[in-house]
Design a protein around this motif. Structure first.
Motif, PDB file in Angstrom:
ATOM      1  N   VAL A   7       0.838  -1.197   0.000  1.00 15.49           N
ATOM      2  CA  VAL A   7       0.000   0.000   0.000  1.00 15.49           C
ATOM      3  C   VAL A   7       0.876   1.251   0.000  1.00 15.49           C
ATOM      4  N   ASP A   8       1.928   1.243   0.805  1.00 16.96           N
ATOM      5  CA  ASP A   8       2.838   2.379   0.847  1.00 16.96           C
ATOM      6  C   ASP A   8       3.507   2.596  -0.507  1.00 16.96           C
ATOM      7  N   ILE A   9       3.936   1.516  -1.139  1.00 12.47           N
ATOM      8  CA  ILE A   9       4.575   1.610  -2.458  1.00 12.47           C
ATOM      9  C   ILE A   9       3.595   2.215  -3.455  1.00 12.47           C
ATOM     10  N   ASP A  10       2.346   1.754  -3.418  1.00 15.86           N
ATOM     11  CA  ASP A  10       1.332   2.292  -4.330  1.00 15.86           C
ATOM     12  C   ASP A  10       1.118   3.786  -4.101  1.00 15.86           C
ATOM     13  N   GLU A  11       1.116   4.208  -2.851  1.00 13.42           N
ATOM     14  CA  GLU A  11       0.953   5.629  -2.542  1.00 13.42           C
ATOM     15  C   GLU A  11       2.156   6.445  -3.012  1.00 13.42           C
ATOM     16  N   ILE A  12       3.342   5.906  -2.843  1.00 14.53           N
ATOM     17  CA  ILE A  12       4.556   6.593  -3.298  1.00 14.53           C
ATOM     18  C   ILE A  12       4.532   6.738  -4.816  1.00 14.53           C
ATOM     19  N   ILE A  13       4.152   5.673  -5.511  1.00 13.83           N
ATOM     20  CA  ILE A  13       4.069   5.721  -6.973  1.00 13.83           C
ATOM     21  C   ILE A  13       3.023   6.740  -7.410  1.00 13.83           C
ATOM     22  N   ALA A  14       1.886   6.759  -6.739  1.00 20.07           N
ATOM     23  CA  ALA A  14       0.833   7.724  -7.080  1.00 20.07           C
ATOM     24  C   ALA A  14       1.318   9.154  -6.879  1.00 20.07           C
ATOM     25  N   MET A  15       2.016   9.405  -5.768  1.00 27.23           N
ATOM     26  CA  MET A  15       2.545  10.748  -5.517  1.00 27.23           C
ATOM     27  C   MET A  15       3.583  11.133  -6.570  1.00 27.23           C
ATOM     28  N   THR A  30       7.110  10.930   3.264  1.00 32.63           N
ATOM     29  CA  THR A  30       7.586   9.547   3.403  1.00 32.63           C
ATOM     30  C   THR A  30       8.994   9.438   3.964  1.00 32.63           C
ATOM     31  N   GLY A  31       9.764  10.523   3.902  1.00 31.19           N
ATOM     32  CA  GLY A  31      11.153  10.474   4.337  1.00 31.19           C
ATOM     33  C   GLY A  31      12.096   9.967   3.257  1.00 31.19           C
ATOM     34  N   LEU A  32      11.580   9.813   2.036  1.00 30.89           N
ATOM     35  CA  LEU A  32      12.400   9.308   0.926  1.00 30.89           C
ATOM     36  C   LEU A  32      12.955  10.457   0.107  1.00 30.89           C
ATOM     37  N   SER A  33      14.228  10.383  -0.232  1.00 35.01           N
ATOM     38  CA  SER A  33      14.847  11.394  -1.079  1.00 35.01           C
ATOM     39  C   SER A  33      14.476  11.122  -2.539  1.00 35.01           C
ATOM     40  N   GLU A  34      14.776  12.077  -3.401  1.00 32.98           N
ATOM     41  CA  GLU A  34      14.481  11.917  -4.828  1.00 32.98           C
ATOM     42  C   GLU A  34      15.129  10.662  -5.411  1.00 32.98           C
ATOM     43  N   PRO A  35      16.425  10.395  -5.169  1.00 36.85           N
ATOM     44  CA  PRO A  35      17.017   9.161  -5.712  1.00 36.85           C
ATOM     45  C   PRO A  35      16.332   7.890  -5.196  1.00 36.85           C
ATOM     46  N   GLN A  36      15.850   7.910  -3.966  1.00 37.48           N
ATOM     47  CA  GLN A  36      15.152   6.745  -3.432  1.00 37.48           C
ATOM     48  C   GLN A  36      13.797   6.559  -4.113  1.00 37.48           C
ATOM     49  N   VAL A  37      13.103   7.649  -4.386  1.00 34.77           N
ATOM     50  CA  VAL A  37      11.827   7.570  -5.106  1.00 34.77           C
ATOM     51  C   VAL A  37      12.067   7.036  -6.510  1.00 34.77           C
ATOM     52  N   ILE A  38      13.109   7.523  -7.158  1.00 36.55           N
ATOM     53  CA  ILE A  38      13.448   7.045  -8.504  1.00 36.55           C
ATOM     54  C   ILE A  38      13.746   5.552  -8.475  1.00 36.55           C
ATOM     55  N   ALA A  39      14.464   5.093  -7.463  1.00 35.85           N
ATOM     56  CA  ALA A  39      14.782   3.670  -7.342  1.00 35.85           C
ATOM     57  C   ALA A  39      13.518   2.834  -7.153  1.00 35.85           C
ATOM     58  N   ILE A  40      12.580   3.327  -6.343  1.00 33.52           N
ATOM     59  CA  ILE A  40      11.315   2.613  -6.150  1.00 33.52           C
ATOM     60  C   ILE A  40      10.541   2.554  -7.454  1.00 33.52           C
ATOM     61  N   MET A  41      10.494   3.660  -8.159  1.00 32.49           N
ATOM     62  CA  MET A  41       9.785   3.692  -9.443  1.00 32.49           C
ATOM     63  C   MET A  41      10.436   2.720 -10.433  1.00 32.49           C
ATOM     64  N   ARG A  42      11.748   2.707 -10.477  1.00 31.87           N
ATOM     65  CA  ARG A  42      12.470   1.804 -11.383  1.00 31.87           C
ATOM     66  C   ARG A  42      12.161   0.341 -11.050  1.00 31.87           C
TER      67      ARG A  42
END
Length: 72
Positions: A7-15, A30-42
């Motif tokens: 659920v958290d991953i889905d919310e991060i992707i939506a944001m 979320t406390g995630l930096s831009e590179p961490q968000v990019i890594a999750i998206m990848r």
């Protein structure tokens, strides 16, 4: 990096997909930096979807609120 529920991953992707949500806002939420968000998206998007998203957000000032403040 923290472990997230699906659920958290889905919310991060939506944001991240949302044009109005900056990386700074995602980090504040979320406390995630831009590179961490990019890594999750990848990791969680299909390769084509990831490329489309990266192309879309790369030039957007709205995703980088510090840059938007500097130009506005």
């Amino acid at each position: 990096m923290r472990y997230f529920l699906t659920v958290d991953i889905d919310e991060i992707i939506a944001m991240a997909w949302c044009d109005k949500t900056s990386f700074d806002a995602i980090q504040a939420t979320t406390g995630l930096s831009e590179p961490q968000v990019i890594a999750i998206m990848r990791q969680h998007l299909k390769p084509r979807s990831f490329r489309l998203w990266r192309k879309r957000v790369s030039g957007r000032l709205a995703k980088h609120s510090k840059k938007a403040k500097d130009t506005g």
